[in-house]
Design a protein around this motif. Sequence first.
Motif, short mmCIF file in Angstrom:
data_model
loop_
_atom_site.label_atom_id
_atom_site.label_comp_id
_atom_site.label_asym_id
_atom_site.label_seq_id
_atom_site.Cartn_x
_atom_site.Cartn_y
_atom_site.Cartn_z
N LYS A 298 -2.18 32.17 -2.96
CA LYS A 298 -1.00 31.34 -3.29
C LYS A 298 -1.15 30.13 -2.90
CE LYS A 298 2.25 34.38 -1.45
NZ LYS A 298 3.39 34.93 -1.12
N ARG A 299 -2.17 29.62 -1.92
CA ARG A 299 -2.63 28.29 -1.77
C ARG A 299 -3.09 27.61 -2.86
NH1 ARG A 299 -3.65 30.98 3.32
NH2 ARG A 299 -3.37 30.05 5.30
N LEU A 300 -3.82 28.48 -3.67
CA LEU A 300 -4.49 27.94 -4.92
C LEU A 300 -3.40 27.71 -5.85
CD1 LEU A 300 -7.57 30.22 -5.29
CD2 LEU A 300 -7.35 27.92 -4.25
N ILE A 301 -2.24 28.52 -5.94
CA ILE A 301 -1.27 27.88 -6.75
C ILE A 301 -0.60 26.64 -6.27
CG2 ILE A 301 1.07 28.52 -7.49
CD1 ILE A 301 -0.77 30.23 -8.84
N VAL A 302 -0.32 26.61 -5.18
CA VAL A 302 0.02 25.18 -4.57
C VAL A 302 -0.68 24.04 -4.86
CG1 VAL A 302 0.46 23.90 -2.48
CG2 VAL A 302 1.16 26.29 -2.46
N THR B 34 -8.99 34.31 9.91
CA THR B 34 -8.38 34.13 11.15
C THR B 34 -6.80 34.91 11.52
OG1 THR B 34 -7.57 31.97 10.68
CG2 THR B 34 -9.98 32.20 11.90
N ILE B 35 -6.34 34.85 10.70
CA ILE B 35 -4.97 35.57 10.59
C ILE B 35 -4.85 36.57 9.24
CG2 ILE B 35 -2.56 35.22 10.31
CD1 ILE B 35 -2.72 32.60 11.70
N PRO B 36 -4.73 37.89 9.69
CA PRO B 36 -4.73 38.86 8.52
C PRO B 36 -3.33 38.77 7.99
CG PRO B 36 -4.33 39.91 10.51
CD PRO B 36 -4.66 38.67 10.72
N GLY B 37 -3.10 38.56 6.75
CA GLY B 37 -1.69 38.25 5.93
C GLY B 37 -1.68 38.82 4.49
N MET C 70 1.58 38.34 11.12
CA MET C 70 1.31 37.25 11.84
C MET C 70 2.04 35.87 11.38
SD MET C 70 -2.41 37.87 13.47
CE MET C 70 -2.76 39.47 14.30
N ILE C 71 2.26 35.16 12.21
CA ILE C 71 2.81 33.61 11.62
C ILE C 71 1.47 32.97 11.32
CG2 ILE C 71 3.99 31.43 12.33
CD1 ILE C 71 5.54 32.81 14.01
N ASP C 72 1.53 32.58 9.98
CA ASP C 72 0.40 31.83 9.42
C ASP C 72 0.92 30.32 9.12
OD1 ASP C 72 -1.63 30.55 7.77
OD2 ASP C 72 -2.28 32.46 6.80
N GLU C 73 0.53 29.52 10.13
CA GLU C 73 0.94 28.13 10.08
C GLU C 73 0.42 27.22 9.04
OE1 GLU C 73 3.32 26.68 11.67
OE2 GLU C 73 3.69 28.15 13.34
N ASP C 74 -0.81 27.58 8.68
CA ASP C 74 -1.35 26.87 7.61
C ASP C 74 -0.59 27.33 6.26
OD1 ASP C 74 -3.82 25.25 6.66
OD2 ASP C 74 -3.89 26.98 5.19
N PHE C 75 -0.37 28.55 5.99
CA PHE C 75 0.06 28.84 4.88
C PHE C 75 1.77 28.06 4.63
CE2 PHE C 75 2.99 31.99 2.58
CZ PHE C 75 2.49 31.88 1.35
N LEU C 76 2.18 28.11 5.89
CA LEU C 76 3.71 27.51 5.73
C LEU C 76 3.61 25.95 5.39
CD1 LEU C 76 5.15 29.06 9.10
CD2 LEU C 76 5.99 29.54 6.53
N ARG D 48 9.43 30.79 7.26
CA ARG D 48 9.14 30.94 8.56
C ARG D 48 10.03 31.82 9.35
NH1 ARG D 48 6.71 27.90 12.44
NH2 ARG D 48 5.99 26.29 10.72
N SER D 49 11.32 31.93 8.93
CA SER D 49 11.92 32.97 9.75
C SER D 49 11.73 34.27 9.43
CB SER D 49 13.56 32.70 8.95
OG SER D 49 13.62 32.92 7.68
N ARG D 50 11.13 34.42 8.05
CA ARG D 50 10.69 36.08 7.82
C ARG D 50 9.42 36.29 8.77
NH1 ARG D 50 11.53 37.51 2.27
NH2 ARG D 50 13.17 36.30 1.39
N PHE D 51 8.53 35.20 8.96
CA PHE D 51 7.34 35.55 9.66
C PHE D 51 7.74 35.53 11.13
CE2 PHE D 51 4.11 32.98 7.01
CZ PHE D 51 3.71 34.32 6.49
#
Length: 500
Positions: free
Chosen positions: A240-244, A208-211, A450-456, A431-434
């Motif tokens: 990186k979500r999997l690293i989390v 839904t968000i290309p990042g 784009m800003i990826d809120e779920d990744f944040l 967030r500031s970088r996004f």
Amino acid sequence: MAEENKEVLELTQQELSEQNRIRREKLAQMQEEGKDPFQIVKYDVTHHSDEIKANFDELEGKDVCIAGRMMSKRIMGKASFCNIQDRNGNMQSYVSKNDIGEEAYAAFKKYDIGDIIGIKGFVFKTKTGEISVHAKEVVLLSKSLQVLPEKFHGLKDQELRYRQRYVDLIVNPESRDTFIKRSKIITEIRKFLDSKGFLEVETPVLQTIPGGASARPFITHHNTLDIDMYCRIALELPLKRLIVGGFERVYEIGRVFRNEGISVRHNPEFTLMELYQAYTDYNGMMDITEEMFRTVAQNVLGTTTVNYGGHEIKLGEKFARITMVDAVKQHTGIDFDQVKDTEEAKAIAKEKGVEFEDRHVKGDILNLFFEEFVEKNLIQPTFIIDYPVEISPLTKRKPDKPEFTERFELFIVGREYGNAYSELNDPIDQRSRFEYQEFLRENGDDEANMIDEDFLTALEYGMPPTGGLGVGIDRFVMLLTESVSIRDVILFPTMKPIND
């Protein structure tokens, strides 16, 4: 002259059309006689060409069953020779009317180059010393209705090779060898990473968000959900979500899609390998990159020295490491550490004829200088390290030099082969970088993130210090197979449809 060439082309097309017609008539006749080759559903192959040649002493005089495409045929009265090509090479066969029978031999003589046949017979060596199969039985397994390119010239038209890869693989052994090596390279990468304790995973192609990269995505629409979705441009953020989540070492090898130009180095869809390792940094990524390139080359090619573009590339030697600032200084004499601000950087760019956009700041211009004056000169493996923060939105800043990041790219023969970071795990900084990337998008940069809120949110749960690496598999294959174009190492490259 043009008219003469046109006449020759028309004549050739007429001849091909006539041969195609004859082949169809042969098929129709066989079908009328109840001998339709397309009714055959299987053929029990016992050996391949390379096995027979490698084990001749053991197999001499014994029966084998081989199958493949007939690439040549020499009719000599009551006996003939043919050569068939299977997945592993070529095998000659001696076919005699006395051995297979008059009716079967008459049928064999009508077979065409390109037909797929099965041969049962015993292994022997001809008077000239060539290992062959003495046929007892010949079966037509599939009728070729198209004429193959002429034997000694193969399929030389580059565009046609890419459009009709199946023909390219039939008639050009070097093309087959390239793709066999490609498969081995990917296998060796997996072996290497598995041996280091990495877990191979799969992440969504539709997002839904290309990042994870600065690139223009392909957009599609999901009818049931009634939302636009994007084909992934990178593998980074899900991994990186999997690293989390606690997977300390993960990797993925998969297709990514970027709606960009096509060149000898770029294809809209390509294969990317990304890995992430907790509790290490970009220095650890440099070590694993160097070891992986060296190990894969040794295991696939049997050497760590690769010839490419007239250069002898030494993957067995220590890869150079140099900062972007120092590399630019070496090749231009300009020390960007001494450039005070963006205005001064733009003034120097104008003086040196380096084009830039109004939105560009000092870090962007440093990168433009690198691309213009340095990149093409990096022949031996070189890690360019410490990239400006403006072009590295997912990377940790250097503690002692916060306008730069702990990022590197690997360059060989003037091309980028890998990109790696000490991953940014500060959700506030991220967030500031996004937000800065969003500002760039609003000002015309359609490749910005784009800003990826779920990744944040994932980062807010806490991600350990992590090193990440991305390697373009296609370019790596190009290097190890000495291929000029990325299309030479992608089985089915993106092509514009032929206008009917």
